[in-house]
Design a protein around this motif. Sequence first.
Motif, PDB file in Angstrom:
ATOM      1  N   MET A  43       1.041  -0.868   0.191  1.00  0.00           N
ATOM      2  CA  MET A  43       0.275   0.305  -0.005  1.00  0.00           C
ATOM      3  C   MET A  43       0.891   1.014   0.083  1.00  0.00           C
ATOM      4  N   GLN A  44       0.614   2.007  -1.120  1.00  0.00           N
ATOM      5  CA  GLN A  44       1.026   3.635  -0.800  1.00  0.00           C
ATOM      6  C   GLN A  44       1.313   4.114   0.306  1.00  0.00           C
ATOM      7  N   PRO A  45       1.944   4.784   0.978  1.00  0.00           N
ATOM      8  CA  PRO A  45       1.797   5.750   2.032  1.00  0.00           C
ATOM      9  C   PRO A  45       0.809   7.191   1.594  1.00  0.00           C
ATOM     10  N   LEU A  46       0.206   7.118   2.583  1.00  0.00           N
ATOM     11  CA  LEU A  46      -0.637   8.535   2.166  1.00  0.00           C
ATOM     12  C   LEU A  46      -0.063   9.295   1.568  1.00  0.00           C
ATOM     13  N   ARG A  47       0.348  10.259   1.357  1.00  0.00           N
ATOM     14  CA  ARG A  47       1.159  11.194   0.912  1.00  0.00           C
ATOM     15  C   ARG A  47       1.407  10.991  -0.341  1.00  0.00           C
ATOM     16  N   HIS A  48       1.621   9.769  -1.632  1.00  0.00           N
ATOM     17  CA  HIS A  48       0.890   8.960  -2.638  1.00  0.00           C
ATOM     18  C   HIS A  48      -0.160   9.402  -2.859  1.00  0.00           C
TER      19      HIS A  48
ATOM     20  N   ILE B 180      -2.887  10.982  -1.159  1.00  0.00           N
ATOM     21  CA  ILE B 180      -3.201  12.994  -1.007  1.00  0.00           C
ATOM     22  C   ILE B 180      -2.562  13.337  -1.708  1.00  0.00           C
ATOM     23  N   ASN B 181      -3.006  14.876  -2.576  1.00  0.00           N
ATOM     24  CA  ASN B 181      -2.074  15.492  -3.493  1.00  0.00           C
ATOM     25  C   ASN B 181      -2.323  16.657  -2.481  1.00  0.00           C
ATOM     26  N   PRO B 182      -1.780  17.258  -1.719  1.00  0.00           N
ATOM     27  CA  PRO B 182      -2.135  18.423  -0.815  1.00  0.00           C
ATOM     28  C   PRO B 182      -1.872  19.874  -2.328  1.00  0.00           C
TER      29      PRO B 182
ATOM     30  N   TRP C  82       4.398  24.087   0.535  1.00  0.00           N
ATOM     31  CA  TRP C  82       6.143  22.428  -0.183  1.00  0.00           C
ATOM     32  C   TRP C  82       5.500  21.778  -0.171  1.00  0.00           C
ATOM     33  N   HIS C  83       6.063  20.456  -0.787  1.00  0.00           N
ATOM     34  CA  HIS C  83       5.369  18.839  -1.234  1.00  0.00           C
ATOM     35  C   HIS C  83       5.422  18.435   0.022  1.00  0.00           C
ATOM     36  N   ASN C  84       5.566  18.335   1.596  1.00  0.00           N
ATOM     37  CA  ASN C  84       4.959  17.618   2.765  1.00  0.00           C
ATOM     38  C   ASN C  84       4.669  18.507   3.503  1.00  0.00           C
TER      39      ASN C  84
ATOM     40  N   LEU D 220      -4.579  20.127   8.603  1.00  0.00           N
ATOM     41  CA  LEU D 220      -5.394  20.562   8.147  1.00  0.00           C
ATOM     42  C   LEU D 220      -6.755  19.233   8.005  1.00  0.00           C
ATOM     43  N   GLU D 221      -7.440  20.070   7.985  1.00  0.00           N
ATOM     44  CA  GLU D 221      -9.059  19.516   7.434  1.00  0.00           C
ATOM     45  C   GLU D 221      -9.221  18.752   6.585  1.00  0.00           C
ATOM     46  N   GLN D 222      -8.522  19.644   5.647  1.00  0.00           N
ATOM     47  CA  GLN D 222      -9.114  19.394   3.955  1.00  0.00           C
ATOM     48  C   GLN D 222      -8.220  17.381   3.888  1.00  0.00           C
ATOM     49  N   TRP D 223      -7.280  17.561   4.985  1.00  0.00           N
ATOM     50  CA  TRP D 223      -6.626  15.717   4.985  1.00  0.00           C
ATOM     51  C   TRP D 223      -6.651  15.384   5.654  1.00  0.00           C
ATOM     52  N   ILE D 224      -7.703  15.894   6.509  1.00  0.00           N
ATOM     53  CA  ILE D 224      -8.414  14.544   7.635  1.00  0.00           C
ATOM     54  C   ILE D 224      -9.916  14.247   6.326  1.00  0.00           C
ATOM     55  N   ALA D 225     -10.301  15.190   5.405  1.00  0.00           N
ATOM     56  CA  ALA D 225     -11.021  14.698   5.267  1.00  0.00           C
ATOM     57  C   ALA D 225     -10.999  14.181   3.836  1.00  0.00           C
ATOM     58  N   ALA D 226     -10.087  13.891   3.887  1.00  0.00           N
ATOM     59  CA  ALA D 226      -9.213  13.369   2.746  1.00  0.00           C
ATOM     60  C   ALA D 226      -9.390  12.102   2.793  1.00  0.00           C
ATOM     61  N   CYS D 227      -8.783  11.635   3.935  1.00  0.00           N
ATOM     62  CA  CYS D 227      -8.571  10.441   5.390  1.00  0.00           C
ATOM     63  C   CYS D 227     -10.114   9.763   4.987  1.00  0.00           C
ATOM     64  N   ARG D 228     -10.901  10.416   5.331  1.00  0.00           N
ATOM     65  CA  ARG D 228     -12.667   9.964   5.663  1.00  0.00           C
ATOM     66  C   ARG D 228     -12.141   9.606   3.577  1.00  0.00           C
ATOM     67  N   ALA D 229     -12.923  10.249   3.603  1.00  0.00           N
ATOM     68  CA  ALA D 229     -12.599   9.839   1.825  1.00  0.00           C
ATOM     69  C   ALA D 229     -12.534   8.348   1.718  1.00  0.00           C
TER      70      ALA D 229
END
Length: 122
Positions: A1-6, A8-10, A37-39, A58-67
Amino acid sequence: MQPLRHRINPKTFVITLRQIAKLLNIPQERILNWEKWHNVLWVHIKGIGGYFVSYRKLEQWIAACRALIRCSPRLNALKLLWKSIEREAQRYTEEAFSRLEALWQQRYADLSNRQKVKPVKS
């Protein structure tokens, strides 16, 4: 499984000055500049200098994880996703991690029940 940073695109996040100020608990006027920045998010704060903010705050990251949790099609994929989230647990706020954990448990229960009640083909 890819790491989350791969997964989810901030770069797609719409981040506002107001949101950053609220997250850092400072007035907006103290933020001189900020960059994606990248990370991490880099914020230049008057009187402090450069400051790094994890996207995981950031709430956007949490929303992406929820999705990602909601869209996990199988238990195995859901377990791997949760391991990725757990590896980064220290980067999340306690409240955000608790919300993700509750959603994960709910999705895990749903997928477990589906596996138990498979229709029998005749």
